[in-house]
Design a protein around this motif. Structure first.
Motif, mmCIF file in Angstrom:
data_model
loop_
_atom_site.group_PDB
_atom_site.id
_atom_site.type_symbol
_atom_site.label_atom_id
_atom_site.label_comp_id
_atom_site.label_asym_id
_atom_site.label_seq_id
_atom_site.Cartn_x
_atom_site.Cartn_y
_atom_site.Cartn_z
ATOM 1 N N ARG A 95 -60.013 -17.687 4.607
ATOM 2 C CA ARG A 95 -60.151 -18.156 5.985
ATOM 3 C C ARG A 95 -61.026 -19.403 6.018
ATOM 4 O O ARG A 95 -61.991 -19.516 5.259
ATOM 5 C CB ARG A 95 -60.752 -17.052 6.850
ATOM 6 C CG ARG A 95 -59.857 -15.822 6.925
ATOM 7 C CD ARG A 95 -60.480 -14.702 7.725
ATOM 8 N NE ARG A 95 -59.612 -13.522 7.696
ATOM 9 C CZ ARG A 95 -59.921 -12.357 8.242
ATOM 10 N NH1 ARG A 95 -61.089 -12.205 8.871
ATOM 11 N NH2 ARG A 95 -59.079 -11.337 8.165
ATOM 12 N N ASP A 104 -66.581 -17.309 12.098
ATOM 13 C CA ASP A 104 -67.547 -16.356 11.551
ATOM 14 C C ASP A 104 -67.086 -15.735 10.240
ATOM 15 O O ASP A 104 -67.900 -15.180 9.501
ATOM 16 C CB ASP A 104 -67.808 -15.237 12.563
ATOM 17 C CG ASP A 104 -68.497 -15.744 13.831
ATOM 18 O OD1 ASP A 104 -69.125 -16.822 13.761
ATOM 19 O OD2 ASP A 104 -68.402 -15.071 14.872
ATOM 20 N N THR A 105 -65.797 -15.803 9.947
ATOM 21 C CA THR A 105 -65.278 -15.201 8.718
ATOM 22 C C THR A 105 -64.910 -16.256 7.679
ATOM 23 O O THR A 105 -64.131 -15.984 6.762
ATOM 24 C CB THR A 105 -64.051 -14.323 9.019
ATOM 25 O OG1 THR A 105 -63.040 -15.119 9.658
ATOM 26 C CG2 THR A 105 -64.432 -13.161 9.927
ATOM 27 N N GLN A 108 -63.742 -15.772 3.766
ATOM 28 C CA GLN A 108 -63.243 -14.431 3.467
ATOM 29 C C GLN A 108 -61.801 -14.493 2.973
ATOM 30 O O GLN A 108 -60.999 -15.282 3.468
ATOM 31 C CB GLN A 108 -63.319 -13.549 4.713
ATOM 32 C CG GLN A 108 -64.731 -13.228 5.158
ATOM 33 C CD GLN A 108 -65.465 -12.357 4.145
ATOM 34 O OE1 GLN A 108 -64.899 -11.394 3.615
ATOM 35 N NE2 GLN A 108 -66.715 -12.697 3.870
#
Length: 332
Positions: free
Chosen positions: A238, A242-243, A246
């Motif tokens: 990603r 916020d991710t 990942q």
């Protein structure tokens, strides 16, 4: 692909004419990337518009460059969609511009896909496997110049610019990768010429198919698994939010399944893939730290965020043994 060297129009025009590519009509600097100076060059030949890319090499030497250029020529000759270097009347594909080594290559069709789907990842995975197999009979040899020896040299240089937590992670991961590199399983991994930098912005798509792969100037002989890991760390994670960093398991599966449809992984490659994903994250975190804190002047320069690959590395840590494990235990 920043602009460090300003190329006069007249000098570029003379080179284009010498390469029998017509009459230069436009010379436009390319923004993005950080290693070399790049220009789009447009010319008129036999009443048609022709487009190429002029690269002026800022760090690579004239001794190193034949490996990259002849690898591209080899791959193009064997049906891999890569930019083919243009030769002069003597067959020379390495030229000089502003006193620096330079090359002119085909401009690829299509556009990069920065938000790839599983289909895009599968297409790149299959192409990478083909590239690896075609490269097996390429006779020139040159190591991956941004491999483990460079990591060992560069970590001490960037440590003064980062905080204690980052420094601890960097030292720990470097120790882990040095241990992995000593294991018998790692030393037995299949090897050959690799791209080593096949990010989303280094591939082009047209009508859903890969129309080209470019920017081979980090290529070298290394494990094919490292090349796979570099791709997984960019195509299948990603980006933003916020991710950020990942993994995207569905994209990873699509990439690996397509790759293995062309060249199945060995058992050792399967075991060491998590370690190589960590290695790929370390390599680009480190190089981005280097470029951010020790930049070169350029007329056009867009630095990349080192934090992204720090997050990719942290996301990979649970998938591999602890750095303190013995080499053979890590390969088991």
């Amino acid at each position: 692909m920043a602009v460090y060297t300003e190329v006069p129009f007249a000098e570029a025009a003379a080179l284009i004419e010498r390469l029998n590519l017509g009459t230069l009509t436009e010379l436009r600097g390319i923004q993005g990337g950080i290693e070399n100076t790049n220009y789009f060059v447009t010319s008129e030949r036999d009443g048609q518009t022709v487009e190429h890319v002029l690269t002026v090499f800022e760090r690579l030497s004239a001794e190193q460059l034949p490996f990259y250029l002849h690898l591209m020529k080899h791959l193009a000759t064997h049906g891999i969609p890569v930019p083919e270097p243009a030769a002069d009347a003597q067959g020379e594909i390495l030229h000089r511009v502003q006193g620096k080594p330079a090359a002119v290559v085909d401009k690829l069709r299509g556009a990069s896909e920065l938000t790839p789907t599983a289909a895009h990842c599968a297409a790149v995975g299959a192409l990478l496997a083909r590239l690896h197999l075609v490269g097996r009979d390429f006779e020139r040899r040159q190591p991956n110049l941004r491999g483990l020896p460079w990591w060992n040299e560069t970590v001490p240089v960037v440590l003064p610019f980062i905080d204690d937590a980052q420094a601890a992670l960097l030292r720990s991961e470097l120790a882990y990768q040095n241990h992995v590199a000593q294991s018998s399983a790692y030393l037995a991994l299949p090897r050959g010429p690799i791209h080593a930098d096949l990010f989303r912005d280094n591939a082009m798509f047209e009508d859903g198919a890969v129309s080209g792969v470019f920017d081979f100037y980090f290529a070298g002989v290394d494990t094919w698994l490292f090349d796979i890991a570099v791709c997984l760390n960019d195509w299948c994670v990603r980006h933003g939010g916020d991710t950020d960093g990942q993994p995207e398991p569905a994209l990873e599966q699509a990439f690996l399944s397509a790759y293995e449809g062309v060249r199945p992984l060995t058992p050792a490659e399967r075991r060491l893939l998590p370690a190589m994903q960590r290695a790929g994250a370390l390599r680009f975190w480190l190089s981005r730290l280097w470029d951010l804190h020790l930049p070169r002047e350029a007329a056009m320069l867009q630095a990349h965020d080192p934090g992204h690959f720090q997050r990719v590395l942290r996301a990979r840590l649970p998938n591999a043994p602890a750095p303190s494990a013995a080499p053979e235990a890590m390969a088991a």
